[in-house]
Write an enzyme that holds these catalytic residues in place. Sequence first.
Site, PDB file in Angstrom:
ATOM      1  N   TYR A   1      -2.085   5.378  -4.068  1.00  0.00           N
ATOM      2  CA  TYR A   1      -3.145   6.358  -3.857  1.00  0.00           C
ATOM      3  C   TYR A   1      -2.664   7.593  -4.585  1.00  0.00           C
ATOM      4  CZ  TYR A   1      -5.889   3.701  -0.473  1.00  0.00           C
ATOM      5  OH  TYR A   1      -6.695   2.773   0.124  1.00  0.00           O
TER       6      TYR A   1
ATOM      7  N   HIS B   1     -13.335  -2.461  -2.360  1.00  0.00           N
ATOM      8  CA  HIS B   1     -12.466  -2.108  -1.226  1.00  0.00           C
ATOM      9  C   HIS B   1     -12.923  -2.840   0.041  1.00  0.00           C
ATOM     10  CE1 HIS B   1      -9.392   1.265  -0.588  1.00  0.00           C
ATOM     11  NE2 HIS B   1      -9.454   0.708   0.610  1.00  0.00           N
TER      12      HIS B   1
ATOM     13  N   SER C   1       0.825  -1.214   0.000  1.00  0.00           N
ATOM     14  CA  SER C   1       0.000   0.000   0.000  1.00  0.00           C
ATOM     15  C   SER C   1       0.859   1.265   0.000  1.00  0.00           C
ATOM     16  CB  SER C   1      -0.888  -0.005   1.246  1.00  0.00           C
ATOM     17  OG  SER C   1      -1.467   1.261   1.445  1.00  0.00           O
TER      18      SER C   1
ATOM     19  N   THR D   1      -5.467   2.854  -7.051  1.00  0.00           N
ATOM     20  CA  THR D   1      -6.771   2.666  -6.407  1.00  0.00           C
ATOM     21  C   THR D   1      -7.636   3.897  -6.647  1.00  0.00           C
ATOM     22  OG1 THR D   1      -5.788   1.204  -4.780  1.00  0.00           O
ATOM     23  CG2 THR D   1      -7.908   2.185  -4.208  1.00  0.00           C
TER      24      THR D   1
ATOM     25  N   LYS E   1      -7.733  -0.130  -9.730  1.00  0.00           N
ATOM     26  CA  LYS E   1      -8.438  -0.897  -8.688  1.00  0.00           C
ATOM     27  C   LYS E   1      -9.693  -0.159  -8.246  1.00  0.00           C
ATOM     28  CE  LYS E   1      -7.520  -3.033  -4.131  1.00  0.00           C
ATOM     29  NZ  LYS E   1      -8.035  -2.190  -3.049  1.00  0.00           N
TER      30      LYS E   1
END
Length: 398
Positions: A155, A287, A131, A181, A263
């Site tokens: 992100y 998610h 992440s 994402t 995503k």
Amino acid sequence: MSGRRDESPGNYQTRIYLGGAKGERPSLPVRLEALEQLARQRLSPEAYWYVAGGAGEGTMAANLAAFDDYRLVPRMLTDVSRRDLGRSLLGRRLSVPFLLAPVGVQEIVHPEAEVAVARGAKAAGVPMILSTVASRSLEEVAAALGDAPRWFQLYWPNDDALAASLMQRAEAAGYEAIVVTLDTKMMAWRERDLDNAYLPFLSAKGLANYTSDPVFRAALDVPPEADPRATVRHWSNVFAAPGRTWADLERLRRSTRLPILLKGVLHPDDARRAVEAGAEGVVVSNHGGRQVDGSIAALHALGPVAEAVSGRIAVLFDSGVRSGADVLKAIALGADAVLLGRPYVWGLACEGADGVTEVALRLLADIDLSLALTGADALDRLDRTWLAPRFVNSALQN
Ligand code: FNR
């Protein structure tokens, strides 16, 4: 038992049964509900609910229930003495059909955080997706992974230079793909976390990839270590960009040579746009029910997305994968591979890296045995003809 059979992932269960003959029990519960309860005992209520909770409970429940809408139809007297659990993905052959999903801020679950997950993934032979909001820097995690496969989840920050820097670092550290994402343009209304008034990032947790980034650091008046509050303030300004549209994707596409997967895609039209935008794949995901409570169960979105994409780019899937049968069903519905989320986090909470390895090996064993008993010798053989809808058995007639 032949040597080859000893090596098959499904043989994991033989070890447990042989242990049982000597009076041993597995140190971690095999049933995921029990594993989660054990993890809960080890975690603060805030951390437990941060992982277990969602935007509400509706979509989380729907994600799990959707798997029950499809049933496998086993075939008999096929040769399943050898099984191939591999999948082709982004021009490579993966020996396993799942990757560890990106899960942020793992220091709230275990002090070794993503480094423990890296060791666990490596030991199990399962690729890891790190992440952006990790508790350890992508370079530190890469070092723990050695030559084990990894992807980086982005992100997409409100700063192109920062996005480019993160992706360049990922490329330099051997990450093989970028998972962007799209479903987190802001934090959702998460009732459990609101009741606990708990958002770990505001205590400067999960920011290691930012505080180690030259572009992020250059934007601060003093180093992040000297003023954590200012660091968090700047992070909250750059974390996301609610104004972003498909048109912006071209810029992102140009700033990395790595394959890009999007995503959070749930609508077939968005999947088509992903193809047009030059993405190499999509991840069908809600998610884990953490963003839009009331949204479609991810599995119900998978078939239409796979049809829209029709093999032009990769289709991955997550949100609700808990068992070998779940993996088989997702693949039969068109997923090239799936991501495992919460279950490995419970393993991490209970036993660190070893817990992650155990959870991954157990899923692999379950996939192997379920595949064999369904009558297929390779995951690549699965398609919709192996499924029947839950209430309609016309598929079984003729
Ligand atoms: C997530 N997920 C997630 N996704 C992502 O792209 N970046 C992230 O940092 C995180 N962080 C995160 C934290 C926690 C605690 C959870 C549970 C999930 C979503 C994750 O990648 C995946 O989509 C879901 O976990 C899938 O749902 P299940 O199968 O875990 O229920």
